[in-house]
Design a protein around this motif. Structure first.
Motif, PDB file in Angstrom:
ATOM      1  N   ASP A  73      -2.220  19.473   8.188  1.00 45.72           N
ATOM      2  CA  ASP A  73      -2.724  18.978   6.916  1.00 45.72           C
ATOM      3  C   ASP A  73      -2.636  20.092   5.888  1.00 45.72           C
ATOM      4  N   VAL A  74      -2.054  19.757   4.725  1.00 43.57           N
ATOM      5  CA  VAL A  74      -1.799  20.755   3.693  1.00 43.57           C
ATOM      6  C   VAL A  74      -2.358  20.262   2.366  1.00 43.57           C
ATOM      7  N   ASP A  75      -3.082  21.121   1.673  1.00 49.87           N
ATOM      8  CA  ASP A  75      -3.594  20.804   0.339  1.00 49.87           C
ATOM      9  C   ASP A  75      -2.398  20.647  -0.596  1.00 49.87           C
ATOM     10  N   ALA A  76      -2.251  19.490  -1.193  1.00 47.79           N
ATOM     11  CA  ALA A  76      -1.091  19.215  -2.037  1.00 47.79           C
ATOM     12  C   ALA A  76      -1.132  19.990  -3.352  1.00 47.79           C
ATOM     13  N   ARG A  77      -2.309  20.456  -3.751  1.00 47.09           N
ATOM     14  CA  ARG A  77      -2.419  21.220  -5.003  1.00 47.09           C
ATOM     15  C   ARG A  77      -2.033  22.669  -4.813  1.00 47.09           C
ATOM     16  N   SER A  78      -2.558  23.293  -3.755  1.00 47.56           N
ATOM     17  CA  SER A  78      -2.336  24.729  -3.555  1.00 47.56           C
ATOM     18  C   SER A  78      -1.204  25.024  -2.587  1.00 47.56           C
ATOM     19  N   GLY A  79      -0.893  24.072  -1.704  1.00 47.84           N
ATOM     20  CA  GLY A  79       0.110  24.308  -0.667  1.00 47.84           C
ATOM     21  C   GLY A  79      -0.455  25.011   0.552  1.00 47.84           C
ATOM     22  N   GLU A 110       2.937  12.065   5.523  1.00 48.70           N
ATOM     23  CA  GLU A 110       2.197  11.056   4.778  1.00 48.70           C
ATOM     24  C   GLU A 110       1.468  11.785   3.662  1.00 48.70           C
ATOM     25  N   TYR A 111       1.211  11.089   2.572  1.00 48.44           N
ATOM     26  CA  TYR A 111       0.452  11.653   1.468  1.00 48.44           C
ATOM     27  C   TYR A 111      -0.847  10.888   1.332  1.00 48.44           C
ATOM     28  N   ASP A 112      -1.964  11.604   1.217  1.00 50.37           N
ATOM     29  CA  ASP A 112      -3.279  10.995   1.017  1.00 50.37           C
ATOM     30  C   ASP A 112      -3.693  11.239  -0.431  1.00 50.37           C
ATOM     31  N   PRO A 113      -3.623  10.195  -1.286  1.00 50.32           N
ATOM     32  CA  PRO A 113      -3.930  10.383  -2.705  1.00 50.32           C
ATOM     33  C   PRO A 113      -5.412  10.641  -2.976  1.00 50.32           C
ATOM     34  N   LEU A 173       0.825  -1.202   0.000  1.00 50.74           N
ATOM     35  CA  LEU A 173       0.000   0.000   0.000  1.00 50.74           C
ATOM     36  C   LEU A 173       0.863   1.257   0.000  1.00 50.74           C
ATOM     37  N   LYS A 174       1.899   1.269   0.808  1.00 48.25           N
ATOM     38  CA  LYS A 174       2.806   2.421   0.871  1.00 48.25           C
ATOM     39  C   LYS A 174       3.482   2.653  -0.480  1.00 48.25           C
ATOM     40  N   GLU A 175       3.899   1.584  -1.131  1.00 51.26           N
ATOM     41  CA  GLU A 175       4.537   1.701  -2.450  1.00 51.26           C
ATOM     42  C   GLU A 175       3.554   2.218  -3.496  1.00 51.26           C
ATOM     43  N   GLU A 176       2.319   1.770  -3.427  1.00 48.79           N
ATOM     44  CA  GLU A 176       1.297   2.234  -4.375  1.00 48.79           C
ATOM     45  C   GLU A 176       0.994   3.715  -4.167  1.00 48.79           C
ATOM     46  N   ILE A 177       0.898   4.155  -2.919  1.00 48.25           N
ATOM     47  CA  ILE A 177       0.668   5.571  -2.631  1.00 48.25           C
ATOM     48  C   ILE A 177       1.827   6.416  -3.157  1.00 48.25           C
ATOM     49  N   ALA A 178       3.054   5.944  -2.977  1.00 51.56           N
ATOM     50  CA  ALA A 178       4.226   6.667  -3.477  1.00 51.56           C
ATOM     51  C   ALA A 178       4.193   6.741  -5.012  1.00 51.56           C
TER      52      ALA A 178
END
Length: 83
Positions: free
Chosen positions: A70-76, A48-51, A8-13
């Motif tokens: 928690d940070v929006d990965a699109r806007s930062g 951690e990244y939440d896809p 699961l970790k590899e797939e998220i990466a």
């Protein structure tokens, strides 16, 4: 047989790299560069990244308390910070 958590970790990466290459999310180093200076006095534990949510969760510890940012990965932009 591989451990399910490892798979699961590899797939998220893999998904995160794909989104990054497509320009859909900001690099974690850019996010860290903005968030870490604001968390003076706290030890950075990692992220951690939440896809699904397209969000990073940065983890810190200060005075024995875990803090999540928690940070929006699109806007930062910061979505929320626990205390």
């Amino acid at each position: 047989m591989p451990n399910i958590a490892t798979v699961l970790k590899e797939e998220i990466a893999r998904v995160a790299r794909k989104e990054l290459r497509a320009g859909n999310i900001r690099p974690i180093r850019e996010i860290e560069g903005r968030i870490l200076p604001a968390m003076q006095g706290a030890q950075y534990l990692g992220f951690e990244y939440d896809p699904v949510a397209l969000a990073y969760r940065l983890k810190f510890i200060r005075d024995g308390h875990v803090i999540f940012v928690d940070v929006d990965a699109r806007s930062g932009e910061t979505i929320r910070q626990s205390r």
